[in-house]
Write a protein that holds these residues in place. Structure first.
Motif: not given
Length: 127
Positions: A84-109
Motif C-alpha cells: 500500500d505504501f509503495a503504490e501510494k508513493n509510486k516507489t519500488a522498494l528493495k529490502i534486505f533483511l538481516i537477522a542476528g541474535g542468539t535468543n531462539q525462544n519465541k523468535k517470531e513474536i
C-alpha cells in the motif's frame, strides 16, 4: 492482496543485494537490520526482499533456516502495508533483511514486533 511470498518477490542476485547495502537506508530494531532502497516506480514489482541470518550469531544451519522461515512468515503477514505504501508513493522498494541474535525462544513474536516498528518508521519517514 495475496498473502503468499512469490518467487519473483525475492532478491536472488548478489549485485542487487550489494546495491541495496551500499545505497539503501539502514534501520536497526533489536535483532533485525533492514536496508531499504527506494526507487522510482518501475513497470516491475513494487517490492523485492532478501533474507539473511548471521552465521556468527546463529551457528547451526538448522536454526538459521528456522529463523529465515520465521522472517518470511512475518513479512508475508505484513506485506500488505508495504505494498500500500509503495503504490501510494509510486516507489519500488528493495529490502534486505538481516537477522542476528542468539535468543531462539519465541523468535517470531520478537521479529513481529521489530517488523511492526520498521513499518512505522518507513511509513512515517515519508510523511
Amino acid at each position: 492482496m495475496n498473502e503468499t511470498l512469490r518467487k519473483k518477490e525475492i532478491i536472488r542476485s548478489k549485485k542487487t543485494i550489494q546495491e541495496v547495502l551500499e545505497k539503501g537506508k539502514k534501520y536497526l530494531f533489536k535483532d533485525l537490520t533492514f536496508f531499504v532502497l527506494k526507487e522510482n516506480d518501475k513497470s516491475g514489482d513494487l517490492i523485492k526482499i532478501a533474507f539473511a541470518v548471521s552465521k556468527r550469531k546463529v551457528k547451526l544451519a538448522v536454526k538459521r533456516n528456522k529463523v529465515k522461515r520465521a522472517l518470511r512468515e512475518v513479512y508475508r503477514k505484513n506485506k500488505k502495508e508495504l505494498f500500500d505504501f509503495a503504490e501510494k508513493n509510486k516507489t519500488a522498494l528493495k529490502i534486505f533483511l538481516i537477522a542476528g541474535g542468539t535468543n531462539q525462544n519465541k523468535k517470531e513474536i520478537l521479529y513481529e514486533d521489530s517488523f511492526k516498528c520498521f513499518l512505522e518508521a518507513i511509513l512515517n519517514n515519508d510523511k
